[in-house]
Design a protein around this motif. Structure first.
Motif, PDB file in Angstrom:
ATOM      1  N   GLY A  52      -3.709   5.979   8.855  1.00 34.69           N
ATOM      2  CA  GLY A  52      -3.127   4.850   8.129  1.00 34.69           C
ATOM      3  C   GLY A  52      -4.171   3.956   7.481  1.00 34.69           C
ATOM      4  N   GLY A  53      -3.659   3.066   6.625  1.00 35.95           N
ATOM      5  CA  GLY A  53      -4.514   2.268   5.765  1.00 35.95           C
ATOM      6  C   GLY A  53      -5.358   1.217   6.484  1.00 35.95           C
ATOM      7  N   VAL A  54      -4.816   0.595   7.542  1.00 30.98           N
ATOM      8  CA  VAL A  54      -5.560  -0.482   8.200  1.00 30.98           C
ATOM      9  C   VAL A  54      -6.816   0.084   8.864  1.00 30.98           C
ATOM     10  CG1 VAL A  54      -5.455  -2.313   9.923  1.00 30.98           C
ATOM     11  CG2 VAL A  54      -3.433  -1.782   8.558  1.00 30.98           C
ATOM     12  N   LEU A 215     -17.068   8.747   2.545  1.00 27.14           N
ATOM     13  CA  LEU A 215     -16.929  10.188   2.303  1.00 27.14           C
ATOM     14  C   LEU A 215     -15.585  10.525   1.664  1.00 27.14           C
ATOM     15  CD1 LEU A 215     -18.679  11.503   5.490  1.00 27.14           C
ATOM     16  CD2 LEU A 215     -19.257  12.147   3.144  1.00 27.14           C
ATOM     17  N   LYS A 216     -14.621   9.630   1.793  1.00 30.09           N
ATOM     18  CA  LYS A 216     -13.318   9.891   1.179  1.00 30.09           C
ATOM     19  C   LYS A 216     -13.338   9.657  -0.325  1.00 30.09           C
ATOM     20  CE  LYS A 216      -9.713   9.155   3.503  1.00 30.09           C
ATOM     21  NZ  LYS A 216      -8.804   8.410   4.358  1.00 30.09           N
ATOM     22  N   ASN A 217     -14.202   8.763  -0.779  1.00 31.10           N
ATOM     23  CA  ASN A 217     -14.146   8.374  -2.189  1.00 31.10           C
ATOM     24  C   ASN A 217     -15.422   8.637  -2.982  1.00 31.10           C
ATOM     25  OD1 ASN A 217     -11.462   7.285  -2.005  1.00 31.10           O
ATOM     26  ND2 ASN A 217     -12.358   5.646  -0.780  1.00 31.10           N
ATOM     27  N   SER A 280      -0.211  11.534   2.784  1.00 24.44           N
ATOM     28  CA  SER A 280       0.421  10.406   3.487  1.00 24.44           C
ATOM     29  C   SER A 280       0.498  10.691   4.971  1.00 24.44           C
ATOM     30  CB  SER A 280       1.878  10.229   3.045  1.00 24.44           C
ATOM     31  OG  SER A 280       1.981   9.788   1.747  1.00 24.44           O
ATOM     32  N   ARG A 281       0.695   9.626   5.751  1.00 27.76           N
ATOM     33  CA  ARG A 281       1.142   9.867   7.118  1.00 27.76           C
ATOM     34  C   ARG A 281       2.521  10.517   7.049  1.00 27.76           C
ATOM     35  NH1 ARG A 281       2.764   5.667   9.388  1.00 27.76           N
ATOM     36  NH2 ARG A 281       2.550   4.303   7.577  1.00 27.76           N
ATOM     37  N   TRP A 282       2.901  11.226   8.122  1.00 31.30           N
ATOM     38  CA  TRP A 282       4.248  11.822   8.178  1.00 31.30           C
ATOM     39  C   TRP A 282       5.212  10.723   8.607  1.00 31.30           C
ATOM     40  CZ3 TRP A 282       4.254  16.454   5.966  1.00 31.30           C
ATOM     41  CH2 TRP A 282       3.066  17.188   5.964  1.00 31.30           C
ATOM     42  N   LEU A 285       9.216   6.659   5.364  1.00 26.68           N
ATOM     43  CA  LEU A 285       9.148   5.860   4.127  1.00 26.68           C
ATOM     44  C   LEU A 285       8.236   6.488   3.067  1.00 26.68           C
ATOM     45  CD1 LEU A 285       9.084   2.254   5.642  1.00 26.68           C
ATOM     46  CD2 LEU A 285      11.000   3.494   4.621  1.00 26.68           C
ATOM     47  N   LYS A 286       7.416   7.443   3.448  1.00 27.22           N
ATOM     48  CA  LYS A 286       6.556   8.135   2.458  1.00 27.22           C
ATOM     49  C   LYS A 286       7.361   9.221   1.738  1.00 27.22           C
ATOM     50  CE  LYS A 286       2.981   5.828   4.063  1.00 27.22           C
ATOM     51  NZ  LYS A 286       2.344   4.749   3.335  1.00 27.22           N
ATOM     52  N   ASP A 287       8.473   9.614   2.335  1.00 32.74           N
ATOM     53  CA  ASP A 287       9.427  10.533   1.706  1.00 32.74           C
ATOM     54  C   ASP A 287       8.809  11.865   1.272  1.00 32.74           C
ATOM     55  OD1 ASP A 287      12.020  11.167   1.082  1.00 32.74           O
ATOM     56  OD2 ASP A 287      11.910  10.412  -0.970  1.00 32.74           O
ATOM     57  N   THR A 386      -4.713   3.900  -4.643  1.00 35.23           N
ATOM     58  CA  THR A 386      -6.018   3.422  -5.120  1.00 35.23           C
ATOM     59  C   THR A 386      -7.066   4.534  -5.033  1.00 35.23           C
ATOM     60  OG1 THR A 386      -5.457   1.221  -4.275  1.00 35.23           O
ATOM     61  CG2 THR A 386      -7.739   1.583  -4.895  1.00 35.23           C
ATOM     62  N   GLU A 387      -7.021   5.308  -3.942  1.00 36.20           N
ATOM     63  CA  GLU A 387      -7.999   6.398  -3.793  1.00 36.20           C
ATOM     64  C   GLU A 387      -7.895   7.381  -4.957  1.00 36.20           C
ATOM     65  OE1 GLU A 387      -7.745   6.022   1.068  1.00 36.20           O
ATOM     66  OE2 GLU A 387      -6.832   7.747   0.077  1.00 36.20           O
ATOM     67  N   ALA A 388      -6.672   7.729  -5.329  1.00 34.70           N
ATOM     68  CA  ALA A 388      -6.478   8.669  -6.451  1.00 34.70           C
ATOM     69  C   ALA A 388      -6.890   8.013  -7.767  1.00 34.70           C
ATOM     70  CB  ALA A 388      -5.022   9.109  -6.503  1.00 34.70           C
TER      71      ALA A 388
HETATM   72  N1  UDP Z   1      -5.069   9.426   5.384  1.00 34.64           N
HETATM   73  C1  UDP Z   1      -6.072  10.208   5.961  1.00 34.64           C
HETATM   74  N2  UDP Z   1      -5.780  11.453   6.400  1.00 34.64           N
HETATM   75  C2  UDP Z   1      -4.522  11.949   6.273  1.00 34.64           C
HETATM   76  C3  UDP Z   1      -3.498  11.157   5.670  1.00 34.64           C
HETATM   77  C4  UDP Z   1      -3.819   9.889   5.250  1.00 34.64           C
HETATM   78  O1  UDP Z   1      -7.220   9.790   6.065  1.00 34.64           O
HETATM   79  O2  UDP Z   1      -4.298  13.092   6.686  1.00 34.64           O
HETATM   80  C5  UDP Z   1      -5.457   8.096   4.897  1.00 34.64           C
HETATM   81  C6  UDP Z   1      -5.314   7.950   3.400  1.00 34.64           C
HETATM   82  O3  UDP Z   1      -6.371   8.611   2.716  1.00 34.64           O
HETATM   83  C7  UDP Z   1      -5.334   6.437   3.271  1.00 34.64           C
HETATM   84  C8  UDP Z   1      -4.602   6.000   4.538  1.00 34.64           C
HETATM   85  O4  UDP Z   1      -4.649   7.096   5.452  1.00 34.64           O
HETATM   86  O5  UDP Z   1      -6.650   5.948   3.297  1.00 34.64           O
HETATM   87  C9  UDP Z   1      -3.149   5.654   4.255  1.00 34.64           C
HETATM   88  O6  UDP Z   1      -3.096   4.363   3.741  1.00 34.64           O
HETATM   89  P1  UDP Z   1      -1.859   3.866   2.872  1.00 34.64           P
HETATM   90  O7  UDP Z   1      -2.094   2.437   2.544  1.00 34.64           O
HETATM   91  O8  UDP Z   1      -1.663   4.786   1.708  1.00 34.64           O
HETATM   92  O9  UDP Z   1      -0.580   4.047   3.805  1.00 34.64           O
HETATM   93  P2  UDP Z   1      -0.279   3.622   5.321  1.00 34.64           P
HETATM   94  O10 UDP Z   1      -0.486   4.862   6.122  1.00 34.64           O
HETATM   95  O11 UDP Z   1      -1.202   2.510   5.690  1.00 34.64           O
HETATM   96  O12 UDP Z   1       1.154   3.219   5.297  1.00 34.64           O
END
Ligand code: UDP
Length: 474
Positions: A52-54, A215-217, A280-282, A285-287, A386-388
């Motif tokens: 997740g994002g936090v 490393l992600k970006n 996304s996380r599974w 709300l990510k649908d 934002t990453e994309a």
């Molecule tokens: N993410 C990741 N590995 C995964 C899926 C998601 O590192 O397999 C990361 C994604 O790259 C992003 C974060 O988790 O940095 C998701 O943040 P976002 O604000 O999009 O959604 P949140 O999960 O906080 O609702």
């Protein structure tokens, strides 16, 4: 409770990305904050160190503040299954979803208070009177009052919210507000997320940000990205996979070792096969399932494109109890598709055991994608968007929540008026896959926008300005 070790990183490397004006504002904010803190610490407290994002932001961005002379630390609270089930329900309610429709009871407050008490005992040994504590999301709200009583300056930051508050949102605030009155300030990602129950005077609006050098970006060549995707099992293998090395933040070299768990008939056949991606996380709300349905419905207009739905290995994210069920549901829906569609859809679970390795995999996926989608039903603010954008990908995203601030439709990407707009998704995806000029223009604009608003130093500046103002007020 866990104290997560932080790296020390050099903030000045962002200078050329954010420009001289913003750089000097960041320098000013750091100088004022160092003086205001006068040796005291800032603690960030959340409920998971991965997923997740936090977690992503704390993990990548705090090291820069540390490198700039701000004493900052990161603590992760402990919880149990009933607590995380409750806080996920609060999370869903804050997004306007009535989850299980049961509302909140006195017994919920007892479950919540029990976990808060347990963590507080540990926090008291670490946080000193005078320190600043930034609590993240509903999981930590109950710590505000006792930490304030212990002499800390307390900020609560909320990363979720709904554009259109409804009964579910009101119920969540009914639960949370009593815990939050004690905080000296509240941070939200968007103005419309702020509930009436919180005094506007104590609210700051700060959008989340990414680390352009993590490393992600960080830049990753097309060849390396392909090598990583071959190795994890998504792209068809070759006799020689390619270069899988990456450099860790501590300077040491490593190699992508693990493979992903991929549900698919066969790997994506060729590096030239266009990939439409959502990471996304599974989470309902990510649908992810909705995107699979939309792709299936529109597949005829999408040439030979494949759809990749990628998320974390569900056993790795402890504060999200819904992950396994959502992944199972996606697999069931995938299994029920006609064979020709199944051959074009891939469900990828990425290993989370090594976060830097996971980041390289996400980087490779996002850079390889011809189009990145974020078809969320609700989104506080989409870091994946934002990453994309930072990687100049053309993005198609639902016009919900913070995504509406991130992307102006037709300028930095394409917005779908409603997440369920299947025909709109099909038209946008088919256009971006065939019209490379438009895809490139949107990608270029997207990167500029990310650099101007959503990079780490700008978020740090805004947060430190708030911290300094609160400390100055005493
Ligand atoms: N993410 C990741 N590995 C995964 C899926 C998601 O590192 O397999 C990361 C994604 O790259 C992003 C974060 O988790 O940095 C998701 O943040 P976002 O604000 O999009 O959604 P949140 O999960 O906080 O609702």
């Amino acid at each position: 409770m866990e104290r997560v070790p932080l790296r020390t990183q050099t903030l000045s490397r962002f200078r050329r990305l954010i420009g001289p004006r913003e750089s000097s504002r960041v320098d000013d904010a750091l100088r004022v904050a160092r003086a205001a803190l006068d040796g005291r610490r800032i603690w960030h407290v959340n409920s998971t160190r991965l997923g997740g994002g936090v977690a992503e932001m704390l993990n990548t961005l705090l090291g820069y503040e540390r490198g700039a002379g701000i004493a900052v630390g990161w603590l992760v609270i402990d919880g149990d299954a009933p607590f995380f089930a409750l806080t996920k329900r609060i999370h869903n309610h804050l997004h306007g979803r009535n989850g299980d429709g049961q509302g909140f009871t006195a017994s919920n407050h007892r479950t919540y208070a029990r976990v808060m008490r347990r963590n507080l005992d540990n926090l008291r040994g670490t946080v000193r009177a005078g320190d600043v504590v930034i609590l993240h999301d509903p999981q930590t709200a109950g710590l505000a009052a006792p930490l304030r009583r212990a002499g800390a300056t307390v900020i609560w930051r909320c990363h979720v919210g709904s554009d259109r508050p409804n009964e579910a949102v009101a119920a969540a605030w009914g639960f949370l507000a009593p815990y939050l009155d004690a905080a000296h300030a509240h941070i939200f990602s968007r103005g419309c997320y702020v509930p009436d129950a919180l005094a506007a005077a104590r609210v700051a609006i700060i959008p989340p940000a990414i680390d352009a050098f993590s490393l992600k970006n960080a830049p990753l060549s097309r060849r390396r990205a392909r090598a990583v995707l071959r190795h994890i099992g998504l792209l068809a293998p070759r006799p020689w996979t390619g270069d899988l090395r990456f450099r860790r933040a501590d300077g040491s070299w490593a190699r992508v070792m693990r493979r992903a768990d991929v549900v698919q008939m066969e790997p994506v056949p060729d590096v030239r096969t266009p990939v439409v991606l959502q990471v996304s996380r599974w989470d309902p709300l990510k649908d992810m399932a909705g995107l699979m349905r939309a792709f299936a419905a529109q597949s005829r207009s999408l040439g030979d494109a494949h759809l990749v739905l990628a998320g974390p290995d569900v056993s790795g994210v402890t504060d999200d109890p819904e992950g396994a069920g959502i992944l199972r549901d996606c697999i069931a829906r995938w299994s029920a598709l006609p064979r020709a569609l199944r051959a074009r859809i891939h469900l990828v679970s990425l290993p989370m055991a090594d976060l830097e390795e996971n980041a390289v995999m996400v980087n490779a996926l996002q850079r390889h994608a011809a189009v990145v989608v974020q078809k969320s039903l609700q989104e506080g603010f989409g870091l994946t968007v934002t990453e994309a954008m930072w990687k100049r990908r053309p993005v198609i995203a639902s016009a919900v929540g913070g995504i509406q601030d991130q992307i102006a439709d037709g300028v930095h990407g394409v917005l779908l008026g409603t997440p369920g707009d299947v025909a709109g998704f099909g038209a946008a995806a088919s256009r971006l896959l065939s019209d490379r000029g438009t895809a490139r223009r949107l990608g270029r604009n997207a990167q500029r926008r990310a650099a101007a608003h959503y990079l780490g130093p700008t978020q740090s500046r805004r947060t430190l300005e708030l911290v300094s103002a609160l400390l100055a007020r005493g």
